[in-house]
Design a protein around this motif. Structure first.
Motif, short mmCIF file in Angstrom:
data_model
loop_
_atom_site.label_atom_id
_atom_site.label_comp_id
_atom_site.label_asym_id
_atom_site.label_seq_id
_atom_site.Cartn_x
_atom_site.Cartn_y
_atom_site.Cartn_z
N PHE A 233 53.19 -86.50 20.72
CA PHE A 233 52.83 -86.44 19.56
C PHE A 233 51.63 -87.87 19.86
O PHE A 233 52.32 -88.74 19.84
N ALA A 234 50.58 -87.40 19.89
CA ALA A 234 49.69 -88.27 20.11
C ALA A 234 48.55 -88.74 19.08
O ALA A 234 47.85 -87.96 18.55
N VAL A 235 48.70 -90.16 18.57
CA VAL A 235 47.94 -90.26 17.12
C VAL A 235 46.94 -91.11 17.35
O VAL A 235 46.84 -92.05 18.34
N GLY A 254 38.51 -81.24 26.24
CA GLY A 254 38.49 -82.49 27.02
C GLY A 254 38.67 -83.49 25.61
O GLY A 254 38.84 -84.76 26.12
N GLU A 255 38.36 -83.07 24.13
CA GLU A 255 38.16 -84.34 23.33
C GLU A 255 39.62 -85.00 23.23
O GLU A 255 39.37 -86.39 23.18
N ALA A 256 40.62 -84.51 23.39
CA ALA A 256 42.16 -85.12 23.47
C ALA A 256 42.25 -86.10 24.49
O ALA A 256 42.57 -87.26 24.41
N LEU A 257 41.98 -85.64 25.58
CA LEU A 257 42.06 -86.54 26.81
C LEU A 257 41.01 -87.65 26.97
O LEU A 257 41.27 -88.78 27.14
N THR A 268 48.20 -89.56 30.31
CA THR A 268 47.05 -88.58 30.54
C THR A 268 47.48 -87.01 31.00
O THR A 268 47.09 -86.12 30.61
N GLU A 269 48.47 -87.43 31.77
CA GLU A 269 49.25 -85.98 32.40
C GLU A 269 49.76 -85.22 31.34
O GLU A 269 49.48 -83.93 31.28
N MET A 270 50.36 -85.73 30.38
CA MET A 270 51.05 -85.32 29.33
C MET A 270 49.95 -84.37 28.20
O MET A 270 50.22 -83.25 28.06
#
Ligand code: FAD
Length: 410
Positions: A233-235, A254-257, A268-270
Motif C-alpha cells: 500500500f503505497a501512499v 509508469g506513473e506509480a513507479l 521499486t521492485e514491489m
C-alpha cells in the motif's frame, strides 16, 4: 419483506455485508438475535487487497469462534520495522511474531489476511442466513411502526432498527446526519499483491514494514497461510483535489513507479511488479456528532472512515459491531434509544482519537529529509508504547466492565 428478529422481537436490518455488517450479524446471532443483511453486490467478492487485523479485533473474532479460520488463512508478521526510503536503513524494529511478543503483550494475534479470505470466513460462519444480495439501499424513511427501506431492485422492507454498515459512502449516514459526505484527504494510494519470489531485494520479507520518505510512504506485509504473498500500500501526497466520482482514478503507465523514483530497490521492485491502471483516493468521514437518528444507527466506515496509517479502519469496525451487539442484547425492553446513546458515547471518543492520530501519522510518515527527521525517528521508536492503547482495547470488556488487556512491552 421483513427484517430479521432481534431481542424483544426487534426487526433488525443491516445495510452492507462488508467486514462490519458480517461481524455484527455474527455477533447478534451469538446473542440469540437474527438480522437481515442487505448487500448491494450480487455476490460477495471483496476487492483484491488485504487487511491487517490487530489484537483489538482478533480477540473479538476469537470470541465469535472464527479466529481459527482467520489465522489459517493469514500470516502474523515477524516484526514491525520502520525504514528510510532511500538506503533502507532500519530506524526502529519491534518483534511481533518473533518470541510471540505481540500475542504475549496483547493477548491475541496480529494477522495479515486477504480481504476476500476474511469475508469468506465471516460469511461462511454466518452460513448465508439472512443475507440478501443484490439489494442496494436507495432510501429509508421512518414510519409510525418502524422504518421503511427502499432498494434499487424495486423491493422494500420494514424494520424496527436499521444499522448502516454501508461503508464510507453510506446512504444511511445521509439519513442520520442530513448530509456529511466523505472528504478527500489530499492523499492517494497505489496498492497490490506480489508473490515474494518477485522481490529479491526485500529485507525481512515476513515483517510488516513502513518505508518512509518525502511526500510518500510504502507499507507492506505478508499475507496468505504461508506468507507467500506481499500486500503493499503505497501512499503519496496529492492529487490536491479529487474530481472523480468513485474511489479510483485512472493513471498512466509508469506513473506509480515515477512517484517512487530514487527509492530503495525493494520499494521499486514491489511497485513495479504490478501494472497500475488506477490510484485510490483516500477519503475520511469528519467526526460525527450524531451516530444515530431514531431507528437508524451507523457502524464502521459509515461512521468514522479514517486514514489507514494505524491500520485501524477494519479493526475499529469490528469493535463497533461487538459493542453494538452486546448493548442490543442487554437492552431493556422499549429502551432502544438509551442503548444507541450508550453505543454512540462509547464509540465516538475512541474512534475520533484514532482518526486524528492517523492524520498526524500521515504527516510524520511523509517528512522531507532534514533536521526534523531526528524527532520523527524518536517518535517512531516509541510507537509501540504510544499506541499500545489501540491494541490493548477490549471492546466486549468495555461494555461488560473488564479492564483493557496489556502487559508491558518486553
Ligand atoms: C487501501 C486501504 C487499506 C486498508 N487497510 C486496512 C488495514 O490494514 N487494517 C484495517 O483495520 N483497516 C484497513 N482499511 C480500512 C478498512 O478496509 C475499512 O475500514 C473497513 O473495510 C470498513 O468496514 P465496513 O464494513 O464499515 O465497510 P466496507 O468494508 O466498505 O463494507 C461496506 C459494504 O456495504 C455495501 N454497501 C455500500 N452501500 C450500500 C447500499 N447503499 N446498499 C447496500 N449495500 C451497500 C458495500 O458493497 C460493502 O459490501 C483499509 C482501507 C483502505 C482504503
Amino acid at each position: 419483506m421483513t427484517a430479521g428478529m432481534g431481542i424483544h422481537g426487534l426487526r433488525i436490518a443491516i445495510i452492507g455485508a462488508g467486514i462490519g455488517g458480517l461481524t455484527l450479524a455474527l455477533a447478534l446471532r451469538q446473542r440469540g438475535m437474527t438480522a437481515a443483511v442487505y448487500e448491494q453486490a450480487p455476490e460477495l467478492t471483496e476487492i483484491g487487497a488485504a487487511v491487517a487485523l490487530s489484537a483489538n479485533a482478533t480477540r473479538e473474532l476469537r470470541r465469535l469462534g472464527v479466529l481459527d479460520g482467520v489465522t489459517a488463512a493469514s500470516t502474523e508478521p515477524s516484526a514491525l520495522i520502520y525504514r528510510s526510503w532511500q538506503d533502507g536503513r532500519s530506524i526502529a524494529a519491534f518483534p511481533v511474531h518473533d518470541g510471540l511478543a505481540y500475542q504475549t503483550r496483547f493477548g491475541a494475534p496480529y494477522c495479515g489476511i486477504h480481504r476476500a479470505d476474511l469475508q469468506h470466513v465471516l460469511a461462511g460462519a454466518l452460513g448465508g442466513s439472512g443475507l440478501q444480495l443484490g439489494h442496494r439501499l436507495v432510501d429509508l424513511a421512518e414510519s409510525g411502526d418502524g422504518i421503511r427501506l427502499e432498494f434499487a431492485n424495486g423491493q422494500s422492507a420494514q424494520a424496527d432498527l436499521v444499522i448502516g454498515a454501508d461503508g464510507v459512502r453510506s446512504v444511511v449516514r445521509r439519513y442520520v446526519t442530513g448530509g456529511e459526505d466523505a472528504v478527500y484527504s489530499g492523499t492517494s494510494a497505489f496498492r497490490g499483491i506480489v508473490p515474494l519470489s518477485r522481490l529479491p531485494s526485500l529485507p525481512d520479507p515476513q515483517a510488516i514494514q513502513f518505508w518512509m520518505g518525502p511526500d510518500a510512504h510504502l507499507l507492506h506485509y505478508a499475507i496468505g497461510g504461508g506468507g507467500q504473498d506481499v500486500n503493499f500500500f503505497a501512499v503519496v501526497e496529492g492529487p490536491k483535489a479529487w474530481s472523480h466520482t468513485g474511489w479510483q482514478a485512472p493513471v498512466g503507465h509508469g506513473e506509480a513507479l515515477a512517484a517512487f523514483k530514487g527509492w530503495h530497490p525493494a520499494v521499486t521492485e514491489m511497485i513495479g511488479a504490478v501494472e497500475h491502471t488506477v490510484r485510490w483516493g483516500l477519503f475520511t468521514v469528519r467526526p460525527l456528532l450524531h451516530w444515530f437518528r431514531g431507528r437508524a444507527v451507523l457502524l464502521g466506515d459509515a461512521a468514522h472512515a479514517m486514514l489507514p496509517h494505524h491500520g485501524q479502519g477494519a479493526n475499529t469496525t469490528i469493535e463497533d459491531a461487538i459493542t453494538l451487539a452486546e448493548l442490543l442484547a442487554t437492552a431493556s425492553p422499549g429502551r432502544l434509544e438509551t442503548s444507541l446513546g450508550r453505543y454512540q458515547a462509547m464509540r465516538r471518543a475512541r474512534t475520533r482519537k484514532i482518526q486524528r492520530s492517523s492524520r498526524v501519522t500521515n504527516d510524520l510518515l511523509h517528512l522531507q529529509d532534514g533536521p526534523a527527521l531526528a524527532d520523527r525517528d524518536r517518535r517512531v521508536s516509541r510507537f509501540p508504547e504510544d499506541f499500545g492503547w489501540i491494541h490493548a482495547f477490549d471492546a466486549l470488556g468495555s461494555v461488560t466492565g473488564s479492564a483493557p488487556i496489556s502487559r508491558p512491552a518486553a
